[in-house]
Design an enzyme around this catalytic site. Sequence first.
Site, PDB file in Angstrom:
ATOM      1  N   HIS A  80       0.931  -1.223   0.128  1.00 12.08           N
ATOM      2  CA  HIS A  80      -0.036   0.257  -0.003  1.00 12.08           C
ATOM      3  C   HIS A  80       0.935   1.268   0.060  1.00 12.08           C
ATOM      4  CE1 HIS A  80      -4.128   1.823   1.407  1.00 12.08           C
ATOM      5  NE2 HIS A  80      -3.122   2.752   0.918  1.00 12.08           N
ATOM      6  N   LEU A  83       2.952   6.487  -4.950  1.00 14.04           N
ATOM      7  CA  LEU A  83       3.991   7.028  -5.676  1.00 14.04           C
ATOM      8  C   LEU A  83       3.592   8.252  -6.299  1.00 14.04           C
ATOM      9  CD1 LEU A  83       5.785   3.821  -6.846  1.00 14.04           C
ATOM     10  CD2 LEU A  83       6.297   5.309  -4.963  1.00 14.04           C
ATOM     11  N   ASN A 114      -4.615   6.213  -7.047  1.00 11.99           N
ATOM     12  CA  ASN A 114      -5.210   7.605  -7.354  1.00 11.99           C
ATOM     13  C   ASN A 114      -4.284   8.488  -7.779  1.00 11.99           C
ATOM     14  OD1 ASN A 114      -3.610   7.308  -4.744  1.00 11.99           O
ATOM     15  ND2 ASN A 114      -5.040   8.473  -3.552  1.00 11.99           N
ATOM     16  N   ASP A 172      -8.682   2.925  -3.612  1.00 12.36           N
ATOM     17  CA  ASP A 172      -8.015   3.581  -2.200  1.00 12.36           C
ATOM     18  C   ASP A 172      -7.932   5.098  -2.406  1.00 12.36           C
ATOM     19  OD1 ASP A 172      -6.436   3.234   0.218  1.00 12.36           O
ATOM     20  OD2 ASP A 172      -5.135   4.300  -0.809  1.00 12.36           O
ATOM     21  N   ASP A 325       0.718   2.711   3.740  1.00 14.91           N
ATOM     22  CA  ASP A 325       0.186   3.693   3.170  1.00 14.91           C
ATOM     23  C   ASP A 325       1.048   5.013   3.098  1.00 14.91           C
ATOM     24  OD1 ASP A 325      -1.924   5.137   2.253  1.00 14.91           O
ATOM     25  OD2 ASP A 325      -3.332   5.039   4.166  1.00 14.91           O
ATOM     26  N   HIS A 329       2.847  13.998   0.729  1.00 10.12           N
ATOM     27  CA  HIS A 329       1.829  15.317   0.259  1.00 10.12           C
ATOM     28  C   HIS A 329       3.156  16.749   0.420  1.00 10.12           C
ATOM     29  CE1 HIS A 329      -2.111  13.884  -0.008  1.00 10.12           C
ATOM     30  NE2 HIS A 329      -1.813  13.549   1.156  1.00 10.12           N
TER      31      HIS A 329
HETATM   32  O1  DOR Z   1      -4.511   9.404   4.588  1.00 16.17           O
HETATM   33  C1  DOR Z   1      -4.807   8.960   3.373  1.00 16.17           C
HETATM   34  N1  DOR Z   1      -3.923   9.450   2.232  1.00 16.17           N
HETATM   35  N2  DOR Z   1      -5.572   8.083   3.253  1.00 16.17           N
HETATM   36  C2  DOR Z   1      -5.878   7.540   1.928  1.00 16.17           C
HETATM   37  O2  DOR Z   1      -6.610   6.428   1.858  1.00 16.17           O
HETATM   38  C3  DOR Z   1      -5.397   8.262   0.748  1.00 16.17           C
HETATM   39  C4  DOR Z   1      -4.098   8.863   1.021  1.00 16.17           C
HETATM   40  C5  DOR Z   1      -3.572   9.600  -0.196  1.00 16.17           C
HETATM   41  O3  DOR Z   1      -3.860   9.221  -1.117  1.00 16.17           O
HETATM   42  O4  DOR Z   1      -3.021  10.723   0.106  1.00 16.17           O
END
Ligand code: DOR
Length: 451
Positions: A80, A83, A114, A172, A325, A329
Amino acid sequence: MMGTSILVKNGRIIDPSQGIDYVGDLLVEDGKVAKIERKNGHTEERKGRKAEARKNGSEEEIQEIDAKGMLVFPGLVDMHTHLREPGFEHKETIKTGTLAALHGGFTSVCPMPNTNPVNDNPTVTAFIIKRSIDEGFCHVYPVGAITKGQKGEELAEMGLMFEAGCIAFSDDGRPVMSSIIMRRALEYSKIFSVPIISHTEDLTLTDGGVMNEGRLSTTLGLRGLPSAAEEVMVARDIILSELTGGRLHIAHVSTEGSVRLVRQAKERGIQVTAETCPHYFSITEAAVRGYDTNAKVNPPLRTERDVKAIKEGLRDGTIEVIATDHAPHHLDEKLQEFDRAPSGISGLETALSLSLKLVEEGTLSMSQLIEKMAVNPASILNINKGTLKTGADADIVLVDVNKELKVEAKKFASLGRNTPFEGWTLKGMPVMTICRGKIHEIVEDGETGNR
Ligand code: DOR
């Protein structure tokens, strides 16, 4: 003839896929695991081969690595990962994300769909795979979207994406709100024997929530997101998995109730597997105090009680995978006020150290930890990874369990500096990751050695 071999000597080799846990030597030849032997096992043989090579006038390079005092185990598999490429290269790229993976001890990662465009068709899948081969540092196994544009309305071309290389399907970042679409996805995935990875969130219950719903959210004046939003969907998807016989994998389990539902489903023989992430057993919603957007994640950080239940779920096998996960950002995005900032934690470079705490406190054995971070995700995804069996790709991590390091996000290889663990001193670090027989030394300033 000229060959390149690596001899990793005197490390404690742990490979749960073969029941190995002893001090020994590991030989890599032509990018593959050639042999594992208990201490000094093949030293003599190597000398013999070297002498023979000299006699034949051929030359063989053997790079010896002293792993005394280190753990040597299969490269970790993160099922999970985000990238961000294509489309969000300001957050992360395939190049930086896979380098971060190596720094964290991961040699295989599974990027979620995503992106922009969404990985909902074979062209995007092919792009990700090609980019990974051209620029990536580790193996990349894309996860395709369940629905077109992740809109939850129409199934994506799962068959074509499977042929192009997707190893699982997930929307996701968003749930599949329609039960009939989820049913069809589970049915369809059976043709390819791949799991459907469910982001379990009932959007009608989350209703704009930004942190765990409870006393603290009220105190902080932030809109709460109840555990039930996750659990309702875990329950629904378990029921749909029972109906269809499809393989369901629950992503990022964060609540006590979800652990209980998965445990009960397993007892009843339903084909469900589950993952959690280091932040769900390392910290609680208290990290949100001070409105730290680096602690904003979806599902949100929960309570002590949930942390305890998740650890119990890991211990008793209800949760068989620890995934990162990894959700990088940009700093500017996280610098917004809590309500507006995007959810996510940059997790690849802290996951192993945080998880090693589970071993130190006795929740898991070292071998169980490696199962959850390498062997089990590979087996759920049906990929030949997470093993040091002869002939497997030489994907290996060397870990110094006593090495301490202070988390400094500015030294991350990832472009995502968003971590709630900034300033923490973590114990147990990967010091070298070998991927496809290629050595990547991890030095303290966060730089790698030769690519
Ligand atoms: O905190 C998260 N960030 N949860 C998710 O399900 C998606 C992810 C993201 O793509 O930033």
